[in-house]
Design a protein around this motif. Structure first.
Motif, PDB file in Angstrom:
ATOM      1  N   ASP A  73      -8.970  25.788 -96.163  1.00  0.00           N
ATOM      2  CA  ASP A  73      -8.493  27.030 -95.569  1.00  0.00           C
ATOM      3  C   ASP A  73      -8.294  26.835 -94.057  1.00  0.00           C
ATOM      4  N   ALA A  74      -7.217  27.417 -93.538  1.00  0.00           N
ATOM      5  CA  ALA A  74      -6.816  27.126 -92.172  1.00  0.00           C
ATOM      6  C   ALA A  74      -7.645  27.842 -91.144  1.00  0.00           C
ATOM      7  N   GLY A  75      -8.541  28.746 -91.505  1.00  0.00           N
ATOM      8  CA  GLY A  75      -9.375  29.417 -90.526  1.00  0.00           C
ATOM      9  C   GLY A  75      -8.613  30.408 -89.694  1.00  0.00           C
ATOM     10  N   ILE A  76      -7.999  31.364 -90.316  1.00  0.00           N
ATOM     11  CA  ILE A  76      -7.300  32.419 -89.604  1.00  0.00           C
ATOM     12  C   ILE A  76      -7.817  33.752 -90.110  1.00  0.00           C
ATOM     13  N   THR A  77      -8.289  34.574 -89.199  1.00  0.00           N
ATOM     14  CA  THR A  77      -8.863  35.859 -89.583  1.00  0.00           C
ATOM     15  C   THR A  77      -8.193  36.976 -88.811  1.00  0.00           C
ATOM     16  N   GLN A  78      -8.065  38.104 -89.476  1.00  0.00           N
ATOM     17  CA  GLN A  78      -7.474  39.279 -88.867  1.00  0.00           C
ATOM     18  C   GLN A  78      -8.491  40.409 -88.853  1.00  0.00           C
ATOM     19  N   SER A  79      -8.452  41.209 -87.795  1.00  0.00           N
ATOM     20  CA  SER A  79      -9.309  42.381 -87.739  1.00  0.00           C
ATOM     21  C   SER A  79      -8.596  43.523 -87.030  1.00  0.00           C
ATOM     22  N   PRO A  80      -8.841  44.756 -87.471  1.00  0.00           N
ATOM     23  CA  PRO A  80      -9.597  45.108 -88.669  1.00  0.00           C
ATOM     24  C   PRO A  80      -8.791  44.849 -89.925  1.00  0.00           C
ATOM     25  N   ARG A  81      -9.383  44.996 -91.092  1.00  0.00           N
ATOM     26  CA  ARG A  81      -8.646  44.842 -92.345  1.00  0.00           C
ATOM     27  C   ARG A  81      -7.898  46.125 -92.701  1.00  0.00           C
ATOM     28  N   HIS A  82      -8.493  47.239 -92.330  1.00  0.00           N
ATOM     29  CA  HIS A  82      -7.867  48.529 -92.576  1.00  0.00           C
ATOM     30  C   HIS A  82      -8.054  49.396 -91.347  1.00  0.00           C
ATOM     31  N   LYS A  83      -7.026  50.219 -91.066  1.00  0.00           N
ATOM     32  CA  LYS A  83      -7.167  51.159 -89.959  1.00  0.00           C
ATOM     33  C   LYS A  83      -6.274  52.356 -90.207  1.00  0.00           C
ATOM     34  N   VAL A  84      -6.826  53.540 -89.965  1.00  0.00           N
ATOM     35  CA  VAL A  84      -6.065  54.782 -89.986  1.00  0.00           C
ATOM     36  C   VAL A  84      -6.093  55.330 -88.564  1.00  0.00           C
ATOM     37  N   THR A  85      -4.945  55.658 -88.041  1.00  0.00           N
ATOM     38  CA  THR A  85      -4.871  56.147 -86.676  1.00  0.00           C
ATOM     39  C   THR A  85      -3.892  57.306 -86.602  1.00  0.00           C
ATOM     40  N   VAL A 133       1.956  25.417 -89.621  1.00  0.00           N
ATOM     41  CA  VAL A 133       1.278  24.170 -89.963  1.00  0.00           C
ATOM     42  C   VAL A 133       2.295  23.073 -90.266  1.00  0.00           C
ATOM     43  N   GLY A 134       3.507  23.212 -89.743  1.00  0.00           N
ATOM     44  CA  GLY A 134       4.532  22.205 -89.935  1.00  0.00           C
ATOM     45  C   GLY A 134       5.628  22.701 -90.859  1.00  0.00           C
ATOM     46  N   GLN A 135       6.789  22.067 -90.762  1.00  0.00           N
ATOM     47  CA  GLN A 135       7.946  22.567 -91.504  1.00  0.00           C
ATOM     48  C   GLN A 135       7.752  22.470 -93.014  1.00  0.00           C
ATOM     49  N   THR A 136       7.114  21.424 -93.481  1.00  0.00           N
ATOM     50  CA  THR A 136       6.976  21.220 -94.932  1.00  0.00           C
ATOM     51  C   THR A 136       6.152  22.324 -95.579  1.00  0.00           C
ATOM     52  N   TYR A 137       5.092  22.740 -94.897  1.00  0.00           N
ATOM     53  CA  TYR A 137       4.187  23.734 -95.468  1.00  0.00           C
ATOM     54  C   TYR A 137       4.346  25.116 -94.856  1.00  0.00           C
ATOM     55  N   GLY A 138       5.211  25.230 -93.868  1.00  0.00           N
ATOM     56  CA  GLY A 138       5.484  26.535 -93.317  1.00  0.00           C
ATOM     57  C   GLY A 138       4.307  27.130 -92.575  1.00  0.00           C
ATOM     58  N   TYR A 139       3.946  28.307 -92.985  1.00  0.00           N
ATOM     59  CA  TYR A 139       2.906  29.044 -92.285  1.00  0.00           C
ATOM     60  C   TYR A 139       1.677  29.256 -93.166  1.00  0.00           C
ATOM     61  N   THR A 140       0.544  29.382 -92.504  1.00  0.00           N
ATOM     62  CA  THR A 140      -0.659  29.875 -93.153  1.00  0.00           C
ATOM     63  C   THR A 140      -0.883  31.289 -92.650  1.00  0.00           C
ATOM     64  N   PHE A 141      -1.074  32.210 -93.589  1.00  0.00           N
ATOM     65  CA  PHE A 141      -1.204  33.617 -93.238  1.00  0.00           C
ATOM     66  C   PHE A 141      -2.656  34.074 -93.292  1.00  0.00           C
ATOM     67  N   GLY A 142      -2.955  35.076 -92.464  1.00  0.00           N
ATOM     68  CA  GLY A 142      -4.223  35.769 -92.583  1.00  0.00           C
ATOM     69  C   GLY A 142      -4.169  36.731 -93.761  1.00  0.00           C
ATOM     70  N   SER A 143      -5.271  37.430 -93.980  1.00  0.00           N
ATOM     71  CA  SER A 143      -5.378  38.323 -95.138  1.00  0.00           C
ATOM     72  C   SER A 143      -4.724  39.676 -94.920  1.00  0.00           C
ATOM     73  N   GLY A 144      -4.294  39.951 -93.706  1.00  0.00           N
ATOM     74  CA  GLY A 144      -3.549  41.172 -93.445  1.00  0.00           C
ATOM     75  C   GLY A 144      -4.393  42.320 -92.933  1.00  0.00           C
ATOM     76  N   THR A 145      -3.711  43.232 -92.230  1.00  0.00           N
ATOM     77  CA  THR A 145      -4.311  44.493 -91.777  1.00  0.00           C
ATOM     78  C   THR A 145      -3.435  45.619 -92.291  1.00  0.00           C
ATOM     79  N   ARG A 146      -4.046  46.502 -93.059  1.00  0.00           N
ATOM     80  CA  ARG A 146      -3.298  47.665 -93.550  1.00  0.00           C
ATOM     81  C   ARG A 146      -3.471  48.791 -92.544  1.00  0.00           C
ATOM     82  N   LEU A 147      -2.376  49.160 -91.889  1.00  0.00           N
ATOM     83  CA  LEU A 147      -2.403  50.196 -90.862  1.00  0.00           C
ATOM     84  C   LEU A 147      -1.684  51.438 -91.364  1.00  0.00           C
ATOM     85  N   THR A 148      -2.353  52.560 -91.267  1.00  0.00           N
ATOM     86  CA  THR A 148      -1.762  53.847 -91.646  1.00  0.00           C
ATOM     87  C   THR A 148      -1.742  54.736 -90.411  1.00  0.00           C
TER      88      THR A 148
END
Lengths: 112, 112
Positions: B1-13, B95-110
């Motif tokens: 795993d590439a070690g990429i984290t996102q915060s927060p995971r959910h947010k309502v604003t 992470v290079g053209q062959t493998y493209g990008y590694t993504f975080g788990s996402g933040t759901r924003l409302t």
């Protein structure tokens, strides 16, 4: 402007059969194409890629075909398994460019 | 795993409030990206960074700003949130053209 198009929002196949996901692009400058798989509540993960100098790339059950003249690529999954049920995104990039373009995604459902 | 984290995971604003989403990577990758995912649109690039203090706009940058004061952190700010910015936001590293990008788990924003 949608330079990468996945015209089928969803696809349902029976376990063990072939799944074929399609993708069309409009920009002839794209030189690398990728497929990502996404499960709910997770980020997309890399699945397979192909350079524009090739017309086929195979990795286990997954094969990507590229038809440059038609600006079309497809992902074949054989045999399909229930764990393959996910949203599949097609993506394309240009040389030395950081704006990778994604299609809208196709939701694949593999029924047991 | 590439070690990429996102915060927060959910947010309502609420509409009109500022919001900052954080992306953190542990592998010293130079390129980092912010995408938003919306039904029917797939993933669209908001901003990207090619080094500390080096950023550029993507396809849908209006209403967003970014900052990168350290290699490992890439912040996305909505200065005054609007309902049209309700989305799922993904951070990615290249992470290079062959493998493209590694993504975080996402933040759901409302934005309400």
């Amino acid at each position: 402007d949608q330079q990468v198009k996945q015209n089928s929002p969803s696809l349902s196949v029976q376990e063990g059969r072939i799944s074929i996901l399609n993708c069309d692009y409009t920009n002839s400058m794209f030189d690398y194409f990728l497929w990502y798989k996404k499960y709910p509540a997770e980020g997309p993960t890399f699945l397979i890629s192909i350079s524009s100098i090739k017309d086929k790339n195979e990795d286990g059950r997954f094969t990507v075909f590229l038809n440059k003249s038609a600006k079309h690529l497809s992902l074949h999954i054989v045999p399909s398994q229930p764990g393959d049920s996910a949203v599949y995104f097609c993506a394309a990039s240009r040389p030395n460019n950081n704006d990778m373009r994604f299609g809208a995604g196709t939701r694949l459902t593999v029924k047991p | 795993d590439a070690g990429i984290t996102q915060s927060p995971r959910h947010k309502v604003t609420e509409t009109g409030t500022p919001v900052t989403l954080r992306c953190h990577q542990t592998e010293n990758h130079r390129y980092m990206y912010w995408y938003r995912q919306d039904p029917g649109h797939g993933l669209r690039l908001i901003h990207y960074s090619y080094g500390v203090k080096d950023t550029d706009k993507g396809e849908v940058s209006d209403g967003y700003s970014v900052s990168r004061s350290k290699t490992e952190d890439f912040l996305l700010t909505l200065e005054s949130a609007t309902s049209s910015q309700t989305s799922v936001y993904f951070c990615a590293i290249s992470v290079g053209q062959t493998y493209g990008y590694t993504f975080g788990s996402g933040t759901r924003l409302t934005v309400v």
